[in-house]
Design a protein around this motif. Sequence first.
Motif, PDB file in Angstrom:
ATOM      1  N   CYS A  39       0.828  -1.210   0.000  1.00 52.80           N
ATOM      2  CA  CYS A  39       0.000   0.000   0.000  1.00 52.80           C
ATOM      3  C   CYS A  39       0.863   1.261   0.000  1.00 52.80           C
ATOM      4  O   CYS A  39       0.510   2.258  -0.631  1.00 52.80           O
ATOM      5  CB  CYS A  39      -0.949   0.008   1.199  1.00 52.80           C
ATOM      6  SG  CYS A  39      -2.278  -1.214   1.033  1.00 52.80           S
ATOM      7  N   GLU A  40       2.011   1.227   0.673  1.00 54.16           N
ATOM      8  CA  GLU A  40       2.916   2.371   0.672  1.00 54.16           C
ATOM      9  C   GLU A  40       3.437   2.619  -0.737  1.00 54.16           C
ATOM     10  O   GLU A  40       3.590   3.754  -1.168  1.00 54.16           O
ATOM     11  CB  GLU A  40       4.069   2.123   1.646  1.00 54.16           C
ATOM     12  CG  GLU A  40       4.773   3.397   2.098  1.00 54.16           C
ATOM     13  CD  GLU A  40       5.751   3.932   1.072  1.00 54.16           C
ATOM     14  OE1 GLU A  40       5.894   5.165   1.007  1.00 54.16           O
ATOM     15  OE2 GLU A  40       6.368   3.143   0.351  1.00 54.16           O
ATOM     16  N   SER A  41       3.655   1.540  -1.473  1.00 51.72           N
ATOM     17  CA  SER A  41       4.079   1.659  -2.866  1.00 51.72           C
ATOM     18  C   SER A  41       2.976   2.301  -3.713  1.00 51.72           C
ATOM     19  O   SER A  41       3.249   3.149  -4.567  1.00 51.72           O
ATOM     20  CB  SER A  41       4.436   0.281  -3.418  1.00 51.72           C
ATOM     21  OG  SER A  41       4.816   0.371  -4.763  1.00 51.72           O
ATOM     22  N   GLU A  42       1.733   1.910  -3.463  1.00 51.93           N
ATOM     23  CA  GLU A  42       0.592   2.524  -4.160  1.00 51.93           C
ATOM     24  C   GLU A  42       0.524   4.017  -3.850  1.00 51.93           C
ATOM     25  O   GLU A  42       0.237   4.832  -4.721  1.00 51.93           O
ATOM     26  CB  GLU A  42      -0.713   1.857  -3.743  1.00 51.93           C
ATOM     27  CG  GLU A  42      -0.858   0.428  -4.186  1.00 51.93           C
ATOM     28  CD  GLU A  42      -1.356   0.296  -5.610  1.00 51.93           C
ATOM     29  OE1 GLU A  42      -2.050   1.208  -6.096  1.00 51.93           O
ATOM     30  OE2 GLU A  42      -1.050  -0.731  -6.231  1.00 51.93           O
ATOM     31  N   LEU A  43       0.780   4.376  -2.613  1.00 54.85           N
ATOM     32  CA  LEU A  43       0.784   5.778  -2.212  1.00 54.85           C
ATOM     33  C   LEU A  43       1.852   6.542  -2.979  1.00 54.85           C
ATOM     34  O   LEU A  43       1.607   7.651  -3.470  1.00 54.85           O
ATOM     35  CB  LEU A  43       1.026   5.905  -0.711  1.00 54.85           C
ATOM     36  CG  LEU A  43       1.160   7.333  -0.168  1.00 54.85           C
ATOM     37  CD1 LEU A  43      -0.155   8.082  -0.328  1.00 54.85           C
ATOM     38  CD2 LEU A  43       1.603   7.302   1.281  1.00 54.85           C
ATOM     39  N   HIS A  44       3.031   5.958  -3.100  1.00 59.85           N
ATOM     40  CA  HIS A  44       4.119   6.605  -3.842  1.00 59.85           C
ATOM     41  C   HIS A  44       3.715   6.852  -5.293  1.00 59.85           C
ATOM     42  O   HIS A  44       3.922   7.949  -5.826  1.00 59.85           O
ATOM     43  CB  HIS A  44       5.395   5.755  -3.774  1.00 59.85           C
ATOM     44  CG  HIS A  44       6.517   6.314  -4.581  1.00 59.85           C
ATOM     45  ND1 HIS A  44       7.199   7.456  -4.226  1.00 59.85           N
ATOM     46  CD2 HIS A  44       7.045   5.897  -5.760  1.00 59.85           C
ATOM     47  CE1 HIS A  44       8.107   7.716  -5.146  1.00 59.85           C
ATOM     48  NE2 HIS A  44       8.042   6.782  -6.077  1.00 59.85           N
ATOM     49  N   VAL A  45       3.128   5.853  -5.936  1.00 65.38           N
ATOM     50  CA  VAL A  45       2.671   6.007  -7.327  1.00 65.38           C
ATOM     51  C   VAL A  45       1.625   7.124  -7.404  1.00 65.38           C
ATOM     52  O   VAL A  45       1.672   7.967  -8.302  1.00 65.38           O
ATOM     53  CB  VAL A  45       2.100   4.676  -7.864  1.00 65.38           C
ATOM     54  CG1 VAL A  45       1.394   4.874  -9.194  1.00 65.38           C
ATOM     55  CG2 VAL A  45       3.210   3.646  -7.998  1.00 65.38           C
ATOM     56  N   GLY A  46       0.703   7.131  -6.466  1.00 69.49           N
ATOM     57  CA  GLY A  46      -0.323   8.173  -6.448  1.00 69.49           C
ATOM     58  C   GLY A  46       0.267   9.562  -6.304  1.00 69.49           C
ATOM     59  O   GLY A  46      -0.172  10.508  -6.967  1.00 69.49           O
TER      60      GLY A  46
END
Length: 80
Positions: A39-46
């Motif tokens: 989820c932290e990776s998804e946040l970074h992409v966002g």
Amino acid sequence: MTDCGCDKAKAELEEYLHNELCSTDAEDIREHLAGCVDCESELHVGRVLTEAVQRACRETAPGDLRDQVLLKIRTIQATH
């Protein structure tokens, strides 16, 4: 406070990025992100996408290109 889980975190990620969640939901997601690499990776992409869109919205077309496009639009509108 509860662990919101990946489904909730990902579903509300955009609102989280734009500070549109109530403080309780934002805190739940913040805590989840601290312990979830996916989820932290998804946040970074966002964040990267949000910043790219914000930069693109600040850019303007050169004046001569803008004038050419507007002239073309007016020409098409006049014939229809």
